[in-house]
Motif scaffolding. Structure first.
Motif, PDB file in Angstrom:
ATOM      1  N   ALA A 112       5.269   6.070 -11.866  1.00 34.37           N
ATOM      2  CA  ALA A 112       4.282   6.313 -10.806  1.00 34.37           C
ATOM      3  C   ALA A 112       3.841   5.006 -10.160  1.00 34.37           C
ATOM      4  O   ALA A 112       3.656   4.934  -8.935  1.00 34.37           O
ATOM      5  CB  ALA A 112       3.081   7.061 -11.376  1.00 34.37           C
ATOM      6  N   LEU A 113       3.667   3.973 -10.967  1.00 35.54           N
ATOM      7  CA  LEU A 113       3.293   2.655 -10.445  1.00 35.54           C
ATOM      8  C   LEU A 113       4.343   2.143  -9.471  1.00 35.54           C
ATOM      9  O   LEU A 113       4.036   1.692  -8.362  1.00 35.54           O
ATOM     10  CB  LEU A 113       3.125   1.683 -11.608  1.00 35.54           C
ATOM     11  N   THR A 114       5.603   2.228  -9.879  1.00 35.63           N
ATOM     12  CA  THR A 114       6.703   1.746  -9.037  1.00 35.63           C
ATOM     13  C   THR A 114       6.780   2.526  -7.734  1.00 35.63           C
ATOM     14  O   THR A 114       6.900   1.941  -6.643  1.00 35.63           O
ATOM     15  CB  THR A 114       8.031   1.866  -9.805  1.00 35.63           C
ATOM     16  N   GLU A 115       6.710   3.848  -7.826  1.00 36.83           N
ATOM     17  CA  GLU A 115       6.798   4.681  -6.624  1.00 36.83           C
ATOM     18  C   GLU A 115       5.641   4.409  -5.675  1.00 36.83           C
ATOM     19  O   GLU A 115       5.817   4.385  -4.450  1.00 36.83           O
ATOM     20  CB  GLU A 115       6.834   6.157  -7.023  1.00 36.83           C
ATOM     21  N   ASN A 116       4.456   4.187  -6.233  1.00 36.04           N
ATOM     22  CA  ASN A 116       3.302   3.915  -5.389  1.00 36.04           C
ATOM     23  C   ASN A 116       3.459   2.596  -4.653  1.00 36.04           C
ATOM     24  O   ASN A 116       3.170   2.501  -3.454  1.00 36.04           O
ATOM     25  CB  ASN A 116       2.033   3.916  -6.241  1.00 36.04           C
ATOM     26  N   TRP A 117       3.925   1.567  -5.364  1.00 36.02           N
ATOM     27  CA  TRP A 117       4.157   0.278  -4.720  1.00 36.02           C
ATOM     28  C   TRP A 117       5.186   0.410  -3.592  1.00 36.02           C
ATOM     29  O   TRP A 117       5.018  -0.157  -2.512  1.00 36.02           O
ATOM     30  CB  TRP A 117       4.636  -0.745  -5.744  1.00 36.02           C
ATOM     31  N   LEU A 118       6.256   1.150  -3.848  1.00 35.39           N
ATOM     32  CA  LEU A 118       7.283   1.314  -2.822  1.00 35.39           C
ATOM     33  C   LEU A 118       6.752   2.089  -1.619  1.00 35.39           C
ATOM     34  O   LEU A 118       7.085   1.773  -0.468  1.00 35.39           O
ATOM     35  CB  LEU A 118       8.504   2.018  -3.415  1.00 35.39           C
ATOM     36  N   ASN A 119       5.919   3.096  -1.875  1.00 39.17           N
ATOM     37  CA  ASN A 119       5.323   3.845  -0.760  1.00 39.17           C
ATOM     38  C   ASN A 119       4.432   2.948   0.086  1.00 39.17           C
ATOM     39  O   ASN A 119       4.456   3.012   1.328  1.00 39.17           O
ATOM     40  CB  ASN A 119       4.518   5.031  -1.291  1.00 39.17           C
ATOM     41  N   LEU A 120       3.632   2.112  -0.577  1.00 38.77           N
ATOM     42  CA  LEU A 120       2.785   1.177   0.166  1.00 38.77           C
ATOM     43  C   LEU A 120       3.635   0.199   0.971  1.00 38.77           C
ATOM     44  O   LEU A 120       3.300  -0.142   2.113  1.00 38.77           O
ATOM     45  CB  LEU A 120       1.878   0.418  -0.804  1.00 38.77           C
ATOM     46  N   ALA A 121       4.740  -0.254   0.370  1.00 41.18           N
ATOM     47  CA  ALA A 121       5.629  -1.174   1.082  1.00 41.18           C
ATOM     48  C   ALA A 121       6.266  -0.496   2.293  1.00 41.18           C
ATOM     49  O   ALA A 121       6.367  -1.091   3.377  1.00 41.18           O
ATOM     50  CB  ALA A 121       6.703  -1.694   0.125  1.00 41.18           C
ATOM     51  N   GLN A 122       6.697   0.752   2.116  1.00 42.28           N
ATOM     52  CA  GLN A 122       7.277   1.490   3.243  1.00 42.28           C
ATOM     53  C   GLN A 122       6.271   1.662   4.374  1.00 42.28           C
ATOM     54  O   GLN A 122       6.635   1.576   5.555  1.00 42.28           O
ATOM     55  CB  GLN A 122       7.778   2.857   2.770  1.00 42.28           C
TER      56      GLN A 122
END
Length: 351
Positions: free
Chosen positions: A152-162
């Motif tokens: 979840a941490l990784t996916e959240n970071w990637l969503n913020l980056a996107q």
């Protein structure tokens, strides 16, 4: 505009992508070989942010934990936010930590010392009597050491980056790299040229054709267990005898993790070591003995050979290549520190 490519969409690559997305004038692409992010070491991790009482690499660990607290409201992630209760059964280790506590408290970290009697009153499921040949001497509650669910941490970071304009490409293994300016990446369906290449692919970092890593990594296998134990739902994380008991929501508890230097290729989980882990957890918290395993899993951690983890360096031979990998057992913890280090490297050495 600088063109930046990141190989690997685990927690390290995701943190770097988000950190760099805050810089103006960057075109950033993340290339992940698997069909979804966090499928390597990240997906198997427990996600503990254990730093305050650490000796080895304490400066990096504390800086990264502090950064997590600064950005936590942006991440808004599930996990155990009640801190870590460190349990001590060894007199020498207890004496060492007692000397360390005033230093950490002076630096602003909250630490509470508990006697065995206080542990029993506050956390009655913990065994304060004999474990093997020793009793519980005392415990330290560290409320600022928390836990995030790594995927979840990784996916959240990637969503913020996107949201900041970063492009994420799954099912996109890098077939080969041609160093130079620009750096050329060959992908299965196309090519991409960049000014900066950041390699954060865990064990895969040393296996990219065209790149010669100036270090070696070895896989260290770790196993973990999931059970249902509602009695621990409101407990902090319990850590003692190299064993972590990690309560989650809805009564789920994770128990981990083993450290296995397997000689087989590929590494094979050792059932005996997993059983030893379970026995240690049951000694710490006897109620676990009545619980059934819901699932078990394992992952391979990238451990640098002959040098400390992690590997954070600019390639000594080719311009624009940064290695940010080999975090061994601390990928989740050190992700913010790593991302900040990479950002500073790019800012201080423009290509």
């Amino acid at each position: 505009m600088s063109r930046i490519a990141i190989i690997g969409a685990g927690v390290i690559g995701a943190a770097i992508a988000w950190e760099l997305s805050t810089l103006p004038g960057q075109e950033i692409h993340v290339f992940e070989a698997q069909s979804s992010p966090a499928q390597g070491a990240t997906g198997a991790a427990l996600g503990l942010l254990m730093a305050v009482l650490s000796e080895r690499g304490a400066k990096k660990r504390l800086a990264s934990l502090q950064r997590y607290h600064q950005i936590q409201t942006k991440l808004n992630l599930p996990g155990d936010q009640k801190g870590i209760l460190h349990l001590y059964h060894d007199p020498q280790a207890w004496a060492q930590v007692q000397r360390k506590i005033p230093q950490r408290q002076k630096a602003g970290w909250s630490l509470q010392t508990l006697s065995p009697e206080q542990v029993t009153r506050q956390f009655p499921q913990i065994n304060t009597t004999r474990i093997n040949t020793s009793h519980l001497i005392g415990a330290i509650l560290s409320p600022q050491e928390i836990q995030f669910q790594p995927i979840a941490l990784t996916e959240n970071w990637l969503n913020l980056a996107q949201n900041q304009g970063v492009s994420i490409h799954t099912n996109s293994p890098v077939v080969s790299v041609v160093p130079g300016q620009p750096i050329q990446l060959k992908l299965p369906d196309r090519a991409y040229c960049c000014d900066w290449l950041i390699v954060s692919a865990g064990l895969g970092s040393t296996q990219i054709p065209g790149l010669t890593a100036p270090f070696q990594l070895e896989p260290v296998l770790g196993q973990a267990i999931e059970i249902l134990c509602p009695e621990l739902e409101n407990y902090p994380i319990l850590y003692g005898n190299d064993t972590a008991i990690v309560p989650q929501k809805s009564g789920i508890v994770w128990v981990g993790s083993t450290v296995e230097f397997s000689q087989s290729e590929p590494p094979i989980p050792n059932a005996e070591q997993l059983d030893q882990l379970w026995q240690k957890a049951c000694h710490l918290c006897p109620i676990l003995q009545s619980k059934s395993w819901q699932k078990q899993w394992y992952g391979l951690r990238p451990r640098p050979v002959g040098q400390p983890a992690p590997i954070l360096q600019i390639d000594p031979q080719f311009q624009g290549i940064i290695w940010a990998t080999g975090h061994y057992r601390n990928g989740v913890l050190l992700a913010p520190f790593t991302a900040d280090w990479v950002r500073q490297a790019i800012e201080n050495q423009p290509v």
